[in-house]
Scaffold this active site. Structure first.
Site, PDB file in Angstrom:
ATOM      1  N   ASP A 128       0.801  -1.232   0.000  1.00 54.24           N
ATOM      2  CA  ASP A 128       0.000   0.000   0.000  1.00 54.24           C
ATOM      3  C   ASP A 128       0.834   1.284   0.000  1.00 54.24           C
ATOM      4  OD1 ASP A 128      -2.096  -1.750   0.189  1.00 54.24           O
ATOM      5  OD2 ASP A 128      -2.382  -1.489   2.345  1.00 54.24           O
ATOM      6  N   HIS A 250      -5.750  -9.761  -5.346  1.00 57.20           N
ATOM      7  CA  HIS A 250      -4.544 -10.270  -4.675  1.00 57.20           C
ATOM      8  C   HIS A 250      -3.407 -10.613  -5.626  1.00 57.20           C
ATOM      9  CE1 HIS A 250      -7.413 -10.467  -1.406  1.00 57.20           C
ATOM     10  NE2 HIS A 250      -6.378 -10.499  -0.589  1.00 57.20           N
ATOM     11  N   GLN A 252      -1.862  -8.605  -7.105  1.00 60.92           N
ATOM     12  CA  GLN A 252      -0.893  -7.530  -6.837  1.00 60.92           C
ATOM     13  C   GLN A 252       0.022  -7.838  -5.652  1.00 60.92           C
ATOM     14  OE1 GLN A 252      -3.330  -3.535  -7.280  1.00 60.92           O
ATOM     15  NE2 GLN A 252      -4.652  -5.266  -6.834  1.00 60.92           N
TER      16      GLN A 252
HETATM   17  O1  F6P Z   1      -2.473  -4.092   3.145  1.00 57.54           O
HETATM   18  C1  F6P Z   1      -2.303  -4.814   1.970  1.00 57.54           C
HETATM   19  C2  F6P Z   1      -3.623  -5.159   1.368  1.00 57.54           C
HETATM   20  O2  F6P Z   1      -3.389  -5.931   0.217  1.00 57.54           O
HETATM   21  C3  F6P Z   1      -4.539  -3.983   1.049  1.00 57.54           C
HETATM   22  O3  F6P Z   1      -4.192  -3.343  -0.149  1.00 57.54           O
HETATM   23  C4  F6P Z   1      -5.882  -4.662   1.021  1.00 57.54           C
HETATM   24  O4  F6P Z   1      -6.912  -3.743   1.329  1.00 57.54           O
HETATM   25  C5  F6P Z   1      -5.761  -5.688   2.100  1.00 57.54           C
HETATM   26  O5  F6P Z   1      -4.382  -5.946   2.270  1.00 57.54           O
HETATM   27  C6  F6P Z   1      -6.465  -6.985   1.819  1.00 57.54           C
HETATM   28  O6  F6P Z   1      -6.312  -7.790   2.926  1.00 57.54           O
HETATM   29  P1  F6P Z   1      -6.696  -9.320   2.979  1.00 57.54           P
HETATM   30  O7  F6P Z   1      -5.766 -10.062   2.073  1.00 57.54           O
HETATM   31  O8  F6P Z   1      -6.517  -9.686   4.415  1.00 57.54           O
HETATM   32  O9  F6P Z   1      -8.106  -9.419   2.499  1.00 57.54           O
END
Ligand code: F6P
Length: 319
Positions: A128, A250, A252
């Protein structure tokens, strides 16, 4: 200082592995014993540790994710869980922690470290790029390149089929990934949480462009500013032009860390161990104005100020 522990917490980010490698090998070169904590704070709470030697970090430099595993641990805000973590630290004679993670991880390290007098130094790792005072976190460069490659691909189909695409990128409540890929991808518009979108203008620009003969658009939306699916629907209703939504999600978060991400991670692992050896605590090491420097956890966990208007105006001027 004899024994330090290293953990990765929160969402994984490419580059966590090279950071672990650096902490372990540099720490050992300085005469330290290095303990790996599994699954972030959970590993301290549940006493899941493993001794790391030079060979235990072989071959991980090019791998995304984290060999120590990671996870979210909201329970760690509770004293009961912190007590359990502290007992593990005492039982294993751990003198200090290297916490590799994002702003949630640094918040936990700040409060826990001060409450239990455990020296903690952070290494900023999150796609982020939302750590205040830090130019770039480990992983953000890799994530941006991954998102950009996808946007370039979508551009091919968007121009061929004369469509509008709304592409949602990650970033939680920070628009950094969106701004960065929108600029690098030559995208027509970007919607981020830091700037209130002017829907009428966005749709009006598209209609006017279409009258002039423009047939395809890419609009990037940061997840914290809305859903690509809803925005695509809204644009289609207003413009009647064929509009598709893509959520990159994900994808990314994974992948081989770029050279930039790896170099940064390796340098920060070194800096974190040095900071602990110098008796420093309650701070993160990171790239600050192009140099490796230190930022107190107190400052690092404040809301990061993006120069959002500057980025936005540049994207709109160059489109
Ligand atoms: O903090 C990294 C991140 O990928 C954010 O961009 C996203 O909002 C969040 O984690 C998603 O989290 P999770 O994989 O726990 O759903």
């Amino acid at each position: 200082m004899k024994r330090i522990a290293v953990l990765t917490t929160g969402g994984d980010a490419p580059g966590m592995n090279p950071a672990i490698r650096s902490v372990v090998r540099y720490g050992i070169s300085k005469g330290l014993q290095v303990i790996g904590v599994m699954r972030g704070w959970w590993g301290l709470v549940n006493e899941e540790l493993k001794e790391l030697d030079h060979h235990s970090v072989s071959g991980i430099i090019s791998q995304g994710g984290t060999v120590l595993k990671t996870g979210r641990c909201p329970e760690f805000a509770k004293k009961e869980y912190q007590d359990r973590a502290f007992n593990t630290i005492k039982k294993h004679s751990i003198d200090a922690l290297v916490v590799i993670g994002g702003n949630g991880s640094f918040t936990a390290a700040h409060y826990f470290g001060n409450a239990y007098n455990v020296p903690c130094v952070g290494i900023p790792a999150s796609i982020d790029n939302d750590i205040n005072g830090i130019d770039l976190t480990i992983g953000s460069d890799t994530a941006i390149n991954t998102a950009l490659a996808a946007i370039d691909n979508i551009r091919d189909t968007a121009t061929s089929m004369e469509r509008i695409f709304v592409i949602e990128v990650m970033g939680r409540d920070c628009g950094f990934i969106a701004l960065s890929v929108a600029l690098a991808g030559g995208c027509e518009d970007v919607i981020i949480p830091e700037l209130k979108p002017d829907w009428e203008k966005i749709c009006h620009d598209i209609v006017q462009g279409n009258i002039r003969g423009k047939v395809s658009w890419i609009i990037v939306v940061a997840e914290g500013a809305g859903s690509a699916i809803d925005i695509a629907k809204k644009i289609n209703e207003f413009t009647s032009l064929e509009t598709r939504a893509v959520v990159l999600g994900h994808v990314q978060r994974g992948g081989r860390p770029t050279a930039f991400t790896r170099d940064l991670a390796l340098r920060l692992g070194n800096a974190a161990v040095d900071a602990l050896l110098e008796g420093k605590k309650d701070l993160a090491v990171g790239l600050c104005c192009g140099r490796i420097n230190e930022v107190s956890f107190k400052d690092a966990i404040k809301k990061k100020e993006l120069k959002a208007e500057y980025w936005y105006n540049l994207i709109k001027t160059l489109t």
